[in-house]
Design a protein around this motif. Structure first.
Motif, PDB file in Angstrom:
ATOM      1  N   ASP A  81       8.083 -56.229   5.729  1.00  0.00           N
ATOM      2  CA  ASP A  81       9.126 -56.467   6.807  1.00  0.00           C
ATOM      3  C   ASP A  81       8.331 -57.566   7.738  1.00  0.00           C
ATOM      4  O   ASP A  81       8.956 -58.473   8.227  1.00  0.00           O
ATOM      5  CB  ASP A  81       9.278 -55.331   7.947  1.00  0.00           C
ATOM      6  CG  ASP A  81      10.242 -54.360   7.079  1.00  0.00           C
ATOM      7  OD1 ASP A  81      11.052 -54.560   6.467  1.00  0.00           O
ATOM      8  OD2 ASP A  81       9.685 -53.138   7.002  1.00  0.00           O
ATOM      9  N   SER A  82       7.016 -57.662   7.744  1.00  0.00           N
ATOM     10  CA  SER A  82       6.273 -58.621   8.142  1.00  0.00           C
ATOM     11  C   SER A  82       4.895 -58.729   7.630  1.00  0.00           C
ATOM     12  O   SER A  82       4.260 -57.798   7.305  1.00  0.00           O
ATOM     13  CB  SER A  82       6.241 -58.470   9.853  1.00  0.00           C
ATOM     14  OG  SER A  82       5.443 -59.476  10.544  1.00  0.00           O
ATOM     15  N   VAL A  83       4.252 -60.127   7.649  1.00  0.00           N
ATOM     16  CA  VAL A  83       2.687 -60.173   7.739  1.00  0.00           C
ATOM     17  C   VAL A  83       2.098 -60.496   8.585  1.00  0.00           C
ATOM     18  O   VAL A  83       2.516 -61.249   9.458  1.00  0.00           O
ATOM     19  CB  VAL A  83       2.588 -61.310   6.205  1.00  0.00           C
ATOM     20  CG1 VAL A  83       0.918 -61.339   6.245  1.00  0.00           C
ATOM     21  CG2 VAL A  83       3.167 -60.879   4.993  1.00  0.00           C
ATOM     22  N   ARG A 132       8.965 -63.158   9.069  1.00  0.00           N
ATOM     23  CA  ARG A 132       8.117 -63.283  10.254  1.00  0.00           C
ATOM     24  C   ARG A 132       6.541 -63.205  10.098  1.00  0.00           C
ATOM     25  O   ARG A 132       6.140 -62.159   9.509  1.00  0.00           O
ATOM     26  CB  ARG A 132       8.598 -62.750  11.488  1.00  0.00           C
ATOM     27  CG  ARG A 132       7.821 -62.882  12.669  1.00  0.00           C
ATOM     28  CD  ARG A 132       8.523 -62.851  14.025  1.00  0.00           C
ATOM     29  NE  ARG A 132       9.304 -61.303  14.017  1.00  0.00           N
ATOM     30  CZ  ARG A 132       9.526 -60.592  15.376  1.00  0.00           C
ATOM     31  NH1 ARG A 132       8.931 -61.713  16.307  1.00  0.00           N
ATOM     32  NH2 ARG A 132      10.235 -59.749  15.173  1.00  0.00           N
ATOM     33  N   ILE A 133       5.882 -63.917  10.463  1.00  0.00           N
ATOM     34  CA  ILE A 133       4.464 -63.781  10.427  1.00  0.00           C
ATOM     35  C   ILE A 133       4.039 -63.648  11.848  1.00  0.00           C
ATOM     36  O   ILE A 133       4.237 -64.624  12.649  1.00  0.00           O
ATOM     37  CB  ILE A 133       3.739 -65.240   9.833  1.00  0.00           C
ATOM     38  CG1 ILE A 133       4.344 -65.357   8.436  1.00  0.00           C
ATOM     39  CG2 ILE A 133       2.231 -64.928   9.883  1.00  0.00           C
ATOM     40  CD1 ILE A 133       3.535 -66.859   7.948  1.00  0.00           C
ATOM     41  N   CYS A 134       3.412 -62.499  12.167  1.00  0.00           N
ATOM     42  CA  CYS A 134       2.715 -62.178  13.426  1.00  0.00           C
ATOM     43  C   CYS A 134       1.114 -62.546  13.346  1.00  0.00           C
ATOM     44  O   CYS A 134       0.586 -62.313  12.552  1.00  0.00           O
ATOM     45  CB  CYS A 134       3.215 -60.765  13.707  1.00  0.00           C
ATOM     46  SG  CYS A 134       4.837 -60.478  14.197  1.00  0.00           S
ATOM     47  N   LEU A 135       0.818 -63.071  14.380  1.00  0.00           N
ATOM     48  CA  LEU A 135      -0.488 -63.405  14.466  1.00  0.00           C
ATOM     49  C   LEU A 135      -1.116 -62.505  15.754  1.00  0.00           C
ATOM     50  O   LEU A 135      -0.724 -62.670  16.876  1.00  0.00           O
ATOM     51  CB  LEU A 135      -0.791 -64.955  15.228  1.00  0.00           C
ATOM     52  CG  LEU A 135      -0.223 -66.146  14.029  1.00  0.00           C
ATOM     53  CD1 LEU A 135      -0.625 -67.550  14.589  1.00  0.00           C
ATOM     54  CD2 LEU A 135      -0.690 -65.609  12.530  1.00  0.00           C
ATOM     55  N   LEU A 136      -2.198 -61.794  15.534  1.00  0.00           N
ATOM     56  CA  LEU A 136      -3.099 -60.937  16.658  1.00  0.00           C
ATOM     57  C   LEU A 136      -4.533 -61.795  16.687  1.00  0.00           C
ATOM     58  O   LEU A 136      -5.251 -61.822  15.763  1.00  0.00           O
ATOM     59  CB  LEU A 136      -3.182 -59.508  15.858  1.00  0.00           C
ATOM     60  CG  LEU A 136      -1.911 -58.703  15.941  1.00  0.00           C
ATOM     61  CD1 LEU A 136      -2.430 -57.389  15.448  1.00  0.00           C
ATOM     62  CD2 LEU A 136      -1.278 -58.745  17.321  1.00  0.00           C
ATOM     63  N   GLU A 137      -4.440 -62.507  17.796  1.00  0.00           N
ATOM     64  CA  GLU A 137      -5.600 -63.156  18.066  1.00  0.00           C
ATOM     65  C   GLU A 137      -6.886 -62.213  18.538  1.00  0.00           C
ATOM     66  O   GLU A 137      -6.736 -61.035  18.507  1.00  0.00           O
ATOM     67  CB  GLU A 137      -5.527 -64.072  19.238  1.00  0.00           C
ATOM     68  CG  GLU A 137      -4.256 -65.128  19.086  1.00  0.00           C
ATOM     69  CD  GLU A 137      -4.025 -65.874  20.371  1.00  0.00           C
ATOM     70  OE1 GLU A 137      -3.806 -66.980  20.018  1.00  0.00           O
ATOM     71  OE2 GLU A 137      -4.177 -65.262  21.301  1.00  0.00           O
ATOM     72  N   LYS A 138      -8.023 -62.852  18.256  1.00  0.00           N
ATOM     73  CA  LYS A 138      -9.283 -62.082  18.478  1.00  0.00           C
ATOM     74  C   LYS A 138      -9.245 -61.539  20.165  1.00  0.00           C
ATOM     75  O   LYS A 138      -8.688 -62.272  20.868  1.00  0.00           O
ATOM     76  CB  LYS A 138     -10.656 -63.073  18.419  1.00  0.00           C
ATOM     77  CG  LYS A 138     -10.954 -63.157  17.046  1.00  0.00           C
ATOM     78  CD  LYS A 138     -12.462 -63.726  16.922  1.00  0.00           C
ATOM     79  CE  LYS A 138     -12.654 -64.855  17.615  1.00  0.00           C
ATOM     80  NZ  LYS A 138     -13.877 -65.482  17.354  1.00  0.00           N
ATOM     81  N   PHE A 168       8.853 -72.190  12.886  1.00  0.00           N
ATOM     82  CA  PHE A 168       8.123 -71.837  11.649  1.00  0.00           C
ATOM     83  C   PHE A 168       8.304 -70.401  11.142  1.00  0.00           C
ATOM     84  O   PHE A 168       7.756 -69.657  10.155  1.00  0.00           O
ATOM     85  CB  PHE A 168       6.579 -72.060  11.570  1.00  0.00           C
ATOM     86  CG  PHE A 168       6.265 -73.581  11.856  1.00  0.00           C
ATOM     87  CD1 PHE A 168       6.505 -74.457  10.740  1.00  0.00           C
ATOM     88  CD2 PHE A 168       5.843 -74.006  12.873  1.00  0.00           C
ATOM     89  CE1 PHE A 168       6.336 -75.806  10.843  1.00  0.00           C
ATOM     90  CE2 PHE A 168       5.850 -75.502  13.102  1.00  0.00           C
ATOM     91  CZ  PHE A 168       5.830 -76.261  12.282  1.00  0.00           C
ATOM     92  N   ASN A 169       9.086 -69.573  12.204  1.00  0.00           N
ATOM     93  CA  ASN A 169       9.032 -68.122  11.831  1.00  0.00           C
ATOM     94  C   ASN A 169       7.658 -67.412  12.207  1.00  0.00           C
ATOM     95  O   ASN A 169       7.222 -66.539  11.298  1.00  0.00           O
ATOM     96  CB  ASN A 169       9.760 -67.637  10.766  1.00  0.00           C
ATOM     97  CG  ASN A 169      10.324 -66.132  10.811  1.00  0.00           C
ATOM     98  OD1 ASN A 169      10.468 -65.557  12.036  1.00  0.00           O
ATOM     99  ND2 ASN A 169      11.146 -65.654   9.764  1.00  0.00           N
ATOM    100  N   VAL A 170       7.023 -68.230  12.983  1.00  0.00           N
ATOM    101  CA  VAL A 170       5.733 -67.577  13.293  1.00  0.00           C
ATOM    102  C   VAL A 170       5.452 -67.125  14.871  1.00  0.00           C
ATOM    103  O   VAL A 170       6.031 -67.835  15.578  1.00  0.00           O
ATOM    104  CB  VAL A 170       4.509 -68.519  13.008  1.00  0.00           C
ATOM    105  CG1 VAL A 170       3.357 -68.029  13.388  1.00  0.00           C
ATOM    106  CG2 VAL A 170       4.470 -68.928  11.324  1.00  0.00           C
TER     107      VAL A 170
END
Length: 218
Positions: A81-83, A132-138, A168-170
């Motif tokens: 569903d998401s990366v 969707r690509i989700c980004l979890l930052e440090k 970009f669906n990010v």
């Protein structure tokens, strides 16, 4: 919900949190983590919409899955569903003060370039995955010299996400408010995995990240 979480050593906090969860039916969370000591995330091979599971050792791949038919050979990205990409540098600038050209360049660099390990990884995923690509930052360390209020941090990320990364669906998922010190966007010491480690967090922090992801994706 089916998630693939990829990153460096910062993935550990989420893995430790998931170990404590009672996963519901049809829940599948797969993790790929590769520390800088092993070459980092740039070495994760993504091609033709798949990641070869057999190229990863036991420490690099973990699966928390209620589906008995889980894949063993290759991981097909479109089945998730998401990366989620974990460990990118924290956003400690007020993007609302940047020019449109700078923000456009930043967003394109983040999603399409080969300037560092994470942009290479995100670019590979985007070319092989439509969702969707989700980004979890440090986590934002107490040692960061740049300090922002929680409101400024959240509003800045919302602006950057909606106006530039959405194409970009990010999405950069903001660090959970509950993990901050009062009104400042700095991680509270009680979430540190070790007292002298200001960047790696414990299962309590990982749990807040999982809840934040569920809020975004469900």
């Amino acid at each position: 919900m089916k998630l693939l979480i990829i990153g460096n050593s910062h993935v550990a906090a989420i893995i430790n949190a998931v170990k404590e969860l009672d996963l519901s039916n049809n829940t599948n969370i797969d993790f790929i983590s590769r520390s800088m000591g092993k070459g980092g995330v740039i070495g994760i091979n993504i091609a033709d919409g798949m990641i070869n599971r057999l190229e990863l050792d036991k420490k690099e791949f973990k699966s928390f899955c209620t589906d008995s038919k889980a894949q063993k050979g290759s991981l097909t990205l479109e089945e998730y569903d998401s990366v989620v990409v974990v460990g990118t540098e924290p956003s400690l600038f007020d993007y609302r003060e940047f020019s449109e050209r700078m923000l456009q360049d930043l967003s394109e660099d983040l999603c399409n370039s080969s300037t560092n390990q994470f942009t290479v990884l995100i670019s590979k995923i985007r070319k092989n995955y439509s969702k969707r690509i989700c980004l979890l930052e440090k986590p934002i360390s107490t040692r960061n010299s740049r300090k922002m209020s929680q409101n400024c941090y959240n509003e800045s990320l919302n602006y950057f996400n909606s106006k530039y990364l959405a194409q970009f669906n990010v999405e950069i998922v903001a660090q959970p408010t509950e993990s901050f010190i009062k009104n400042v966007a700095v991680t509270a010491p009680e979430f540190q995995a070790q007292p002298d480690d200001h960047t790696h967090m414990n299962a309590g922090f990982g749990m807040l990240q999982i809840l934040k992801l569920k809020e975004k994706l469900e």
